[in-house]
Design a protein around this motif. Structure first.
Motif, mmCIF file in Angstrom:
data_model
loop_
_atom_site.group_PDB
_atom_site.id
_atom_site.type_symbol
_atom_site.label_atom_id
_atom_site.label_comp_id
_atom_site.label_asym_id
_atom_site.label_seq_id
_atom_site.Cartn_x
_atom_site.Cartn_y
_atom_site.Cartn_z
ATOM 1 N N LYS A 1 5.220 2.412 2.505
ATOM 2 C CA LYS A 1 5.411 3.788 2.050
ATOM 3 C C LYS A 1 4.035 4.395 1.849
ATOM 4 O O LYS A 1 3.165 3.770 1.249
ATOM 5 C CB LYS A 1 6.219 3.815 0.761
ATOM 6 N N ASN B 1 1.400 7.810 0.867
ATOM 7 C CA ASN B 1 1.262 9.079 0.155
ATOM 8 C C ASN B 1 0.795 10.146 1.140
ATOM 9 O O ASN B 1 0.552 9.855 2.318
ATOM 10 C CB ASN B 1 0.329 8.942 -1.060
ATOM 11 N N PHE C 1 1.072 3.211 -0.564
ATOM 12 C CA PHE C 1 1.213 3.052 -2.008
ATOM 13 C C PHE C 1 2.257 1.997 -2.362
ATOM 14 O O PHE C 1 2.303 1.522 -3.484
ATOM 15 C CB PHE C 1 1.493 4.379 -2.736
ATOM 16 N N GLU C 2 3.068 1.595 -1.380
ATOM 17 C CA GLU C 2 4.014 0.505 -1.638
ATOM 18 C C GLU C 2 4.312 -0.226 -0.343
ATOM 19 O O GLU C 2 4.482 0.396 0.704
ATOM 20 C CB GLU C 2 5.312 1.030 -2.251
ATOM 21 N N THR C 3 4.373 -1.548 -0.445
ATOM 22 C CA THR C 3 4.746 -2.397 0.680
ATOM 23 C C THR C 3 5.843 -3.340 0.214
ATOM 24 O O THR C 3 5.727 -3.934 -0.851
ATOM 25 C CB THR C 3 3.536 -3.224 1.177
ATOM 26 N N GLU D 1 4.793 -4.826 -3.393
ATOM 27 C CA GLU D 1 3.425 -4.582 -3.834
ATOM 28 C C GLU D 1 3.196 -3.080 -3.903
ATOM 29 O O GLU D 1 3.634 -2.349 -3.024
ATOM 30 C CB GLU D 1 2.416 -5.189 -2.852
ATOM 31 N N GLN D 2 2.496 -2.652 -4.972
ATOM 32 C CA GLN D 2 2.157 -1.236 -5.119
ATOM 33 C C GLN D 2 0.653 -1.103 -5.255
ATOM 34 O O GLN D 2 -0.001 -1.963 -5.834
ATOM 35 C CB GLN D 2 2.872 -0.637 -6.336
ATOM 36 N N GLU E 1 -2.861 1.693 -5.707
ATOM 37 C CA GLU E 1 -3.435 2.967 -6.086
ATOM 38 C C GLU E 1 -4.841 2.990 -5.525
ATOM 39 O O GLU E 1 -5.649 2.114 -5.843
ATOM 40 C CB GLU E 1 -3.459 3.083 -7.612
ATOM 41 N N TYR F 1 0.396 -3.521 -8.695
ATOM 42 C CA TYR F 1 1.657 -4.175 -9.057
ATOM 43 C C TYR F 1 2.068 -5.089 -7.913
ATOM 44 O O TYR F 1 1.936 -4.738 -6.743
ATOM 45 C CB TYR F 1 2.755 -3.132 -9.305
ATOM 46 N N SER F 2 2.597 -6.251 -8.278
ATOM 47 C CA SER F 2 3.090 -7.194 -7.285
ATOM 48 C C SER F 2 4.204 -8.005 -7.927
ATOM 49 O O SER F 2 4.076 -8.432 -9.072
ATOM 50 C CB SER F 2 1.947 -8.122 -6.839
ATOM 51 N N CYS G 1 0.890 -7.076 -12.965
ATOM 52 C CA CYS G 1 0.739 -5.648 -13.225
ATOM 53 C C CYS G 1 -0.675 -5.372 -13.726
ATOM 54 O O CYS G 1 -1.222 -6.132 -14.521
ATOM 55 C CB CYS G 1 1.765 -5.228 -14.283
#
Length: 151
Positions: free
Chosen positions: A85, A87, A93-95, A108-109, A111, A117-118, A132
């Motif tokens: 995903k 931005n 920003f997310e996988t 996974e996120q 920035e 995050y994972s 996090c």
């Protein structure tokens, strides 16, 4: 590089998880797209020998910017391998990662390209380490087994 045929999604049909070109009933290799009346590209899928390899969903705007990209398992038609995903700046920003059977195993996120995050999964349940990183840079790790926190 081989030039690929690009057709409209409505010019294809699916049979037994494989994509065929409507005009000649042959397995489709190329790109099938969905566009708005104004020509804006909304969505496209890439195929090889009738098997979906990837799909892109686009943001609505003047530029051609991907919002979601899905990569499929080429050995198992329509089974997801990875989802990205993006931005508006084009950064991931997310996988979401899936195993060979299409079961979610990792989220996974990010920035600004930094992992924030994972979490490991087994399908819908958290299973493994959840990591996090908060805005202040503090790291947290929690272990889960089959959706339940390990104490």
């Amino acid at each position: 590089m081989v030039s690929q045929e690009t057709i409209g999604i409505k010019e294809t049909y699916i049979d037994n998880n494989l994509i065929y070109k409507s005009v000649n009933n042959k397995l489709f290799t190329g790109i099938a797209q969905k566009k708005r009346k104004n020509g804006h590209l909304v969505y496209e899928e890439e195929y090889k020998n009738g098997i979906i390899l990837s799909s892109n969903l686009y943001y609505n705007g003047k530029e051609k910017r991907v919002s979601n990209k899905i990569i499929y398992n080429p050995n198992k038609p329509l089974v997801l391998l990875k989802e990205h995903k993006y931005n508006l700046e084009g950064e991931v920003f997310e996988t979401i990662t899936y195993n060979d059977d299409g079961i979610k195993i990792l989220v996974e996120q990010f920035e600004r390209e930094k992992l924030t995050y994972s979490c490991q999964y087994l399908g819908k349940k958290k299973n493994g380490i959840e990591y996090c990183l908060n805005k202040n840079g503090a790291k947290t790790q929690i272990e889960y087994r089959n959706g339940k926190k390990v104490k």
